[in-house]
Design an enzyme around this catalytic site. Structure first.
Site, mmCIF file in Angstrom:
data_model
loop_
_atom_site.group_PDB
_atom_site.id
_atom_site.type_symbol
_atom_site.label_atom_id
_atom_site.label_comp_id
_atom_site.label_asym_id
_atom_site.label_seq_id
_atom_site.Cartn_x
_atom_site.Cartn_y
_atom_site.Cartn_z
ATOM 1 N N ASP A 25 0.803 -1.219 0.037
ATOM 2 C CA ASP A 25 -0.019 -0.041 0.033
ATOM 3 C C ASP A 25 1.076 1.170 -0.078
ATOM 4 O OD1 ASP A 25 -2.395 1.375 0.206
ATOM 5 O OD2 ASP A 25 -3.019 1.297 2.115
ATOM 6 N N TRP A 59 3.113 7.840 -2.666
ATOM 7 C CA TRP A 59 4.341 8.154 -3.167
ATOM 8 C C TRP A 59 4.463 8.913 -4.330
ATOM 9 C CZ3 TRP A 59 7.124 7.144 -7.625
ATOM 10 C CH2 TRP A 59 8.579 7.250 -7.277
ATOM 11 N N ARG A 71 -0.954 9.105 -9.972
ATOM 12 C CA ARG A 71 -0.699 8.039 -9.350
ATOM 13 C C ARG A 71 -0.024 6.537 -9.900
ATOM 14 N NH1 ARG A 71 -3.946 7.717 -4.717
ATOM 15 N NH2 ARG A 71 -4.467 5.245 -5.427
ATOM 16 N N HIS A 89 2.553 3.314 -9.091
ATOM 17 C CA HIS A 89 2.068 1.796 -9.300
ATOM 18 C C HIS A 89 3.484 1.213 -9.996
ATOM 19 C CE1 HIS A 89 -1.710 2.304 -7.709
ATOM 20 N NE2 HIS A 89 -2.337 2.792 -8.313
ATOM 21 N N SER A 123 -7.551 -5.166 -5.326
ATOM 22 C CA SER A 123 -8.519 -5.630 -4.368
ATOM 23 C C SER A 123 -10.126 -6.003 -5.243
ATOM 24 C CB SER A 123 -8.863 -5.170 -3.123
ATOM 25 O OG SER A 123 -9.447 -3.750 -3.438
ATOM 26 N N GLU A 143 -12.576 -4.350 -4.356
ATOM 27 C CA GLU A 143 -13.032 -2.959 -4.221
ATOM 28 C C GLU A 143 -12.017 -1.978 -4.895
ATOM 29 O OE1 GLU A 143 -12.118 -4.819 -1.509
ATOM 30 O OE2 GLU A 143 -14.254 -5.640 -1.527
ATOM 31 N N ARG A 179 -12.110 2.686 -8.416
ATOM 32 C CA ARG A 179 -11.096 3.581 -8.475
ATOM 33 C C ARG A 179 -11.489 4.378 -9.827
ATOM 34 N NH1 ARG A 179 -5.312 2.532 -5.595
ATOM 35 N NH2 ARG A 179 -6.283 1.852 -3.645
ATOM 36 N N LEU A 191 10.700 -20.273 -4.790
ATOM 37 C CA LEU A 191 9.824 -19.508 -4.140
ATOM 38 C C LEU A 191 8.467 -19.630 -4.757
ATOM 39 C CD1 LEU A 191 9.377 -16.689 -1.750
ATOM 40 C CD2 LEU A 191 9.488 -15.511 -3.917
ATOM 41 N N ARG A 193 -4.873 -1.870 8.823
ATOM 42 C CA ARG A 193 -6.168 -2.593 8.551
ATOM 43 C C ARG A 193 -5.911 -3.657 7.299
ATOM 44 N NH1 ARG A 193 -7.278 2.573 6.824
ATOM 45 N NH2 ARG A 193 -6.985 2.985 4.588
ATOM 46 N N SER A 202 -8.189 -4.590 5.062
ATOM 47 C CA SER A 202 -8.958 -4.301 3.728
ATOM 48 C C SER A 202 -9.063 -5.459 2.675
ATOM 49 C CB SER A 202 -7.768 -3.359 2.702
ATOM 50 O OG SER A 202 -7.503 -1.906 3.796
ATOM 51 N N GLU A 242 1.189 -13.378 12.254
ATOM 52 C CA GLU A 242 1.879 -12.057 13.031
ATOM 53 C C GLU A 242 1.618 -10.878 11.967
ATOM 54 O OE1 GLU A 242 3.128 -11.860 16.118
ATOM 55 O OE2 GLU A 242 2.514 -14.025 16.405
HETATM 56 C C1 IPE Z 1 -5.407 -2.577 -0.283
HETATM 57 O O1 IPE Z 1 -5.176 -1.231 -0.302
HETATM 58 C C2 IPE Z 1 -5.598 -3.237 -1.637
HETATM 59 C C3 IPE Z 1 -4.125 -3.400 -2.098
HETATM 60 C C4 IPE Z 1 -3.031 -3.023 -1.678
HETATM 61 C C5 IPE Z 1 -4.031 -4.026 -3.593
HETATM 62 P P1 IPE Z 1 -6.343 -0.281 -0.524
HETATM 63 O O2 IPE Z 1 -5.518 1.047 -0.481
HETATM 64 O O3 IPE Z 1 -7.249 -0.419 -1.683
HETATM 65 O O4 IPE Z 1 -7.056 -0.232 0.776
HETATM 66 P P2 IPE Z 1 -7.782 0.959 1.742
HETATM 67 O O5 IPE Z 1 -8.831 1.484 0.550
HETATM 68 O O6 IPE Z 1 -6.791 2.055 1.906
HETATM 69 O O7 IPE Z 1 -8.435 0.145 2.854
HETATM 70 C C1 IPE Z 2 -1.673 0.265 -3.339
HETATM 71 O O1 IPE Z 2 -1.423 1.586 -3.405
HETATM 72 C C2 IPE Z 2 -1.764 -0.326 -4.701
HETATM 73 C C3 IPE Z 2 -3.188 -0.818 -5.162
HETATM 74 C C4 IPE Z 2 -4.330 -0.644 -4.287
HETATM 75 C C5 IPE Z 2 -3.428 -1.075 -6.408
HETATM 76 P P1 IPE Z 2 -2.595 2.586 -3.314
HETATM 77 O O2 IPE Z 2 -3.031 3.075 -4.830
HETATM 78 O O3 IPE Z 2 -3.562 2.189 -2.557
HETATM 79 O O4 IPE Z 2 -1.818 3.719 -2.829
HETATM 80 P P2 IPE Z 2 -2.594 4.936 -1.829
HETATM 81 O O5 IPE Z 2 -2.967 4.257 -0.684
HETATM 82 O O6 IPE Z 2 -3.488 5.826 -2.486
HETATM 83 O O7 IPE Z 2 -1.339 5.840 -1.444
HETATM 84 MG MG MG Z 3 -4.043 2.301 -0.506
#
Ligand code: IPE
Ligand code: IPE
Ligand code: MG
Length: 242
Positions: A17, A22, A30, A34, A62, A64, A68, A128, A184, A186, A197
């Protein structure tokens, strides 16, 4: 300092995450975050293999994340296919087996083909196992397992459900790491995380490096896993009290 080999978790899972933050910090789109996240994953895979980790499960997209903006979602799909075409030969040379976990039927034909091809090309590798959770959610996983079992008329027990999860991996994660300071799950590995852990890093995923990985491994090595039983230290003190 790196922990001794016996204290290394067999199975690590990571919620990668912080890519978006970043990028925002650098006034970049954004999607640039990635892209950098893929680099971070690449070095983490090599480092885990070197340290004797046998299974690495990462959360890449995810259930969810479809909510986006459309350009971010399609950008993530492109990054996945590009990363596979670029990295699979080198990953294979390192002995990495790729496995994708999630609702694949909801992905485009092009992406599905890329996933199947990467799995086929790395199927015999044993150093791995890299499980990439893509269009994955812990709730999705539990429901698909129960539905499959109902369809076959199987009896639902904790053991039988575990075996029917899309993400059985042969083991549950010993250590779950989440970056970017969020604390969390998520919807990641809800069933499988029962006794994992948990380790939270303040670093954004693209900044998570080998030093950060070793810090997580050192923290894991210092934990006492009890699985509901009486711990070693506590057992001793109980014995002296009796
Ligand atoms: C969890 O991160 C999913 C991934 C890292 C792929 P999110 O950024 O989607 O989670 P929330 O929305 O902050 O809970
Ligand atoms: C995690 O980074 C990658 C995915 C969920 C695909 P985010 O895109 O959630 O980055 P933040 O949380 O918005 O910084
Ligand atoms: Mg995120």
């Amino acid at each position: 300092m790196a922990p001794t080999p016996e204290a290394v978790p067999r199975h690590i899972a990571i919620v990668m995450d912080g890519n978006g933050r970043w990028a925002s910090k650098r006034f970049l789109p954004r999607i640039a975050g990635h892209r950098q996240g893929v680099e971070s994953l690449r070095r983490t895979v090599t480092a885990c293999a070197k340290r004797g980790v046998k299974v690495l499960t990462v959360f890449a997209f995810s259930s969810e994340n479809w909510k986006r903006p459309a350009d971010e979602v399609s950008g993530l799909m492109d990054i996945l296919t590009l990363a596979l075409s670029r990295e699979v030969p080198a990953l294979s040379r390192e002995g990495v087996r790729l496995v994708f976990v999630g609702a694949r039927n909801e992905l485009s034909e092009r992406v599905q083909k890329g996933l199947a091809e990467a799995e086929r090309a790395t199927a015999n590798n044993t150093v791995l196992r890299l499980n990439v959770c893509f269009n994955y959610g812990g709730r999705w996983d539990i429901v698909q397992a129960v539905n499959a079992m109902l369809a076959r008329g199987e009896v639902l027990t904790q053991d039988s459900l575990s075996l029917n999860l899309a993400a059985p991996f042969g083991s549950e994660p010993d250590l779950i790491i989440r970056t970017s300071g969020e604390m969390r799950l998520s919807n990641f590995l809800l069933w499988q995380a029962a006794y994992s852990e948990l380790y939270f890093s303040e670093l954004l995923w693209p900044d998570f490096d080998v030093v950060a990985l070793d810090a997580a491994l050192a923290a894991y090595a210092s934990r006492e896993r009890r699985f509901g039983m009486v711990g070693a230290t506590r057992a001793d003190s109980n014995n002296t009290a009796v």
